[in-house]
Design a protein around this motif. Structure first.
Motif, PDB file in Angstrom:
ATOM      1  N   LEU A  27       0.833  -1.194   0.000  1.00  0.00           N
ATOM      2  CA  LEU A  27       0.000   0.000   0.000  1.00  0.00           C
ATOM      3  C   LEU A  27       0.870   1.246   0.000  1.00  0.00           C
ATOM      4  N   SER A  28       0.311   2.338  -0.500  1.00  0.00           N
ATOM      5  CA  SER A  28       0.966   3.641  -0.396  1.00  0.00           C
ATOM      6  C   SER A  28      -0.107   4.688  -0.172  1.00  0.00           C
ATOM      7  N   VAL A  29       0.246   5.770   0.521  1.00  0.00           N
ATOM      8  CA  VAL A  29      -0.728   6.835   0.738  1.00  0.00           C
ATOM      9  C   VAL A  29      -1.175   7.380  -0.621  1.00  0.00           C
ATOM     10  N   SER A  30      -2.463   7.522  -0.809  1.00  0.00           N
ATOM     11  CA  SER A  30      -3.009   7.929  -2.113  1.00  0.00           C
ATOM     12  C   SER A  30      -2.461   9.284  -2.546  1.00  0.00           C
ATOM     13  N   GLU A  31      -1.982   9.357  -3.792  1.00  0.00           N
ATOM     14  CA  GLU A  31      -1.401  10.597  -4.308  1.00  0.00           C
ATOM     15  C   GLU A  31      -2.433  11.701  -4.447  1.00  0.00           C
ATOM     16  N   GLY A  32      -3.664  11.317  -4.764  1.00  0.00           N
ATOM     17  CA  GLY A  32      -4.701  12.329  -4.941  1.00  0.00           C
ATOM     18  C   GLY A  32      -5.075  13.040  -3.659  1.00  0.00           C
ATOM     19  N   ARG A  33      -4.587  12.481  -2.538  1.00  0.00           N
ATOM     20  CA  ARG A  33      -4.872  13.085  -1.236  1.00  0.00           C
ATOM     21  C   ARG A  33      -6.368  13.307  -1.024  1.00  0.00           C
ATOM     22  N   ARG A  34      -7.156  12.298  -1.404  1.00  0.00           N
ATOM     23  CA  ARG A  34      -8.581  12.343  -1.083  1.00  0.00           C
ATOM     24  C   ARG A  34      -8.730  12.608   0.408  1.00  0.00           C
ATOM     25  N   ARG A  35      -9.689  13.441   0.760  1.00  0.00           N
ATOM     26  CA  ARG A  35      -9.846  13.825   2.157  1.00  0.00           C
ATOM     27  C   ARG A  35     -11.302  13.740   2.565  1.00  0.00           C
ATOM     28  N   SER A  36     -11.555  13.152   3.703  1.00  0.00           N
ATOM     29  CA  SER A  36     -12.894  13.161   4.280  1.00  0.00           C
ATOM     30  C   SER A  36     -12.745  13.310   5.788  1.00  0.00           C
ATOM     31  N   VAL A  37     -13.762  13.882   6.406  1.00  0.00           N
ATOM     32  CA  VAL A  37     -13.721  14.130   7.841  1.00  0.00           C
ATOM     33  C   VAL A  37     -14.949  13.497   8.481  1.00  0.00           C
ATOM     34  N   CYS A  38     -14.726  12.636   9.450  1.00  0.00           N
ATOM     35  CA  CYS A  38     -15.803  12.056  10.248  1.00  0.00           C
ATOM     36  C   CYS A  38     -15.965  12.907  11.505  1.00  0.00           C
ATOM     37  N   GLU A  39     -17.196  13.262  11.815  1.00  0.00           N
ATOM     38  CA  GLU A  39     -17.429  14.125  12.973  1.00  0.00           C
ATOM     39  C   GLU A  39     -17.000  13.475  14.274  1.00  0.00           C
ATOM     40  N   TRP A  40     -16.861  12.149  14.295  1.00  0.00           N
ATOM     41  CA  TRP A  40     -16.469  11.454  15.523  1.00  0.00           C
ATOM     42  C   TRP A  40     -15.015  10.992  15.485  1.00  0.00           C
ATOM     43  N   LYS A  41     -14.594  10.434  14.351  1.00  0.00           N
ATOM     44  CA  LYS A  41     -13.264   9.809  14.292  1.00  0.00           C
ATOM     45  C   LYS A  41     -12.179  10.762  13.813  1.00  0.00           C
ATOM     46  N   GLY A  42     -12.533  11.771  13.039  1.00  0.00           N
ATOM     47  CA  GLY A  42     -11.533  12.733  12.591  1.00  0.00           C
ATOM     48  C   GLY A  42     -11.263  12.671  11.107  1.00  0.00           C
ATOM     49  N   VAL A  43     -10.028  13.018  10.711  1.00  0.00           N
ATOM     50  CA  VAL A  43      -9.634  13.107   9.297  1.00  0.00           C
ATOM     51  C   VAL A  43      -9.100  11.757   8.828  1.00  0.00           C
ATOM     52  N   ALA A  44      -9.625  11.280   7.699  1.00  0.00           N
ATOM     53  CA  ALA A  44      -9.211   9.986   7.155  1.00  0.00           C
ATOM     54  C   ALA A  44      -8.028  10.141   6.207  1.00  0.00           C
ATOM     55  N   THR A  45      -7.137   9.164   6.251  1.00  0.00           N
ATOM     56  CA  THR A  45      -6.048   9.035   5.285  1.00  0.00           C
ATOM     57  C   THR A  45      -6.385   7.863   4.373  1.00  0.00           C
ATOM     58  N   TYR A  46      -6.253   8.050   3.050  1.00  0.00           N
ATOM     59  CA  TYR A  46      -6.593   6.997   2.095  1.00  0.00           C
ATOM     60  C   TYR A  46      -5.333   6.341   1.553  1.00  0.00           C
ATOM     61  N   TRP A  47      -5.476   5.042   1.240  1.00  0.00           N
ATOM     62  CA  TRP A  47      -4.355   4.215   0.803  1.00  0.00           C
ATOM     63  C   TRP A  47      -4.656   3.591  -0.555  1.00  0.00           C
ATOM     64  N   THR A  48      -3.657   3.596  -1.427  1.00  0.00           N
ATOM     65  CA  THR A  48      -3.751   2.985  -2.751  1.00  0.00           C
ATOM     66  C   THR A  48      -3.026   1.644  -2.751  1.00  0.00           C
ATOM     67  N   LEU A  49      -3.661   0.641  -3.336  1.00  0.00           N
ATOM     68  CA  LEU A  49      -3.017  -0.659  -3.515  1.00  0.00           C
ATOM     69  C   LEU A  49      -2.061  -0.551  -4.694  1.00  0.00           C
ATOM     70  N   ARG A  50      -0.792  -0.783  -4.447  1.00  0.00           N
ATOM     71  CA  ARG A  50       0.229  -0.595  -5.474  1.00  0.00           C
ATOM     72  C   ARG A  50      -0.025  -1.480  -6.687  1.00  0.00           C
ATOM     73  N   GLY A  51       0.287  -0.966  -7.856  1.00  0.00           N
ATOM     74  CA  GLY A  51       0.161  -1.735  -9.079  1.00  0.00           C
ATOM     75  C   GLY A  51       1.351  -2.657  -9.297  1.00  0.00           C
ATOM     76  N   THR A  52       1.211  -3.540 -10.265  1.00  0.00           N
ATOM     77  CA  THR A  52       2.293  -4.442 -10.663  1.00  0.00           C
ATOM     78  C   THR A  52       2.459  -4.332 -12.174  1.00  0.00           C
ATOM     79  N   ALA A  53       3.369  -5.115 -12.709  1.00  0.00           N
ATOM     80  CA  ALA A  53       3.575  -5.104 -14.153  1.00  0.00           C
ATOM     81  C   ALA A  53       2.327  -5.560 -14.901  1.00  0.00           C
ATOM     82  N   ASP A  54       1.533  -6.386 -14.253  1.00  0.00           N
ATOM     83  CA  ASP A  54       0.339  -6.937 -14.908  1.00  0.00           C
ATOM     84  C   ASP A  54      -0.968  -6.282 -14.472  1.00  0.00           C
ATOM     85  N   HIS A  55      -0.930  -5.502 -13.411  1.00  0.00           N
ATOM     86  CA  HIS A  55      -2.171  -4.940 -12.878  1.00  0.00           C
ATOM     87  C   HIS A  55      -1.972  -3.475 -12.503  1.00  0.00           C
ATOM     88  N   PRO A  56      -2.954  -2.626 -12.806  1.00  0.00           N
ATOM     89  CA  PRO A  56      -2.848  -1.214 -12.413  1.00  0.00           C
ATOM     90  C   PRO A  56      -3.075  -1.054 -10.916  1.00  0.00           C
TER      91      PRO A  56
END
Length: 228
Positions: free
Chosen positions: A130-159
């Motif tokens: 995994l890697s932190v998403s480059e697009g820096r998608r952001r969402s805020v939960c009123e209870w839990k706080g600010v979310a960090t999103y993760w991208t599943l890394r691609g391979t030679a055969d899969h994006p």
């Protein structure tokens, strides 16, 4: 992933303020029998979970099935603010034939109208995939706080798979337990299982709830439920 506040006995008639949809008019029942409290700020171990339904932010435990089926849970009996529940069942997340997560130490977050969300300890996740998403998608939960999103890394055969998972790196008070955990969107990976049962994804593509046979709806995320 948004969370709210509940009374132990109430008729659900919430709206989003713009007149878009109402949940079923069903009373919330106080929990009279529930998992053992294992730890929570301001809570005493062994205390009934009934008070946590109203206060939110508590951590209770749910043991593995041990050969018997779990009792049915209605998402309309889940609280707002949400409850955190430790879950020792076997949780596995796979994609492209690779195991991304394998754990008996997950946390479930339970919130009114939503199927549970499973948070896997980072030590049980192959974080190198995994890697932190480059697009820096952001969402805020009123209870839990600010979310960090993760991208599943691609391979030679899969994006890569953008925003396949999320976490709360600095959760708000009362939800510190989910720090160091990662949650996966079941619709964006090959499969998620709980004690061998295949998970179905919560509709809507945003909330990330895990639907299993023990959980009953109706669930937020379906068409017409935005205001629930």
């Amino acid at each position: 992933m948004q969370i709210g506040a509940s009374a132990a006995v109430a008729v659900l008639t919430a709206s989003d303020g713009r007149g878009r949809g109402r949940p079923p008019a069903r009373p919330l029942r106080p929990r009279t029998r529930g998992p053992r409290v294992i730890g929570s700020p301001g809570q005493t171990p062994g205390r009934s979970t009934e008070g946590l339904d109203r206060a939110g932010g508590g951590v209770v435990s749910k043991a593995s099935g041990e050969g018997h089926r779990s009792p049915k849970e209605s998402v309309w009996d889940y609280p707002r603010p949400p409850r955190i529940e430790a879950d020792t069942r076997h949780v596995v997340v796979r994609h492209r034939g690779v195991t991304l997560a394998d754990s008996h130490r997950c946390l479930r977050v339970l919130e009114t109208s939503h199927p549970p969300t499973f948070y896997v300890p980072r030590s049980d996740v192959r974080v190198a995939l995994l890697s932190v998403s480059e697009g820096r998608r952001r969402s805020v939960c009123e209870w839990k706080g600010v979310a960090t999103y993760w991208t599943l890394r691609g391979t030679a055969d899969h994006p890569p798979v953008p925003d396949a998972a999320w976490s709360y790196e600095e959760p708000r008070p009362g939800y510190e337990a989910i720090a160091g955990h990662i949650a996966f969107y079941p619709e964006l990976v090959e499969g998620c299982t709980v004690d061998g049962e295949a998970v179905r994804a919560q509709a809507g593509g945003f909330y990330g709830g895990w639907i299993t046979d023990e959980v009953t709806g109706p669930f937020k995320g379906e068409p017409g439920t935005l205001g629930w």
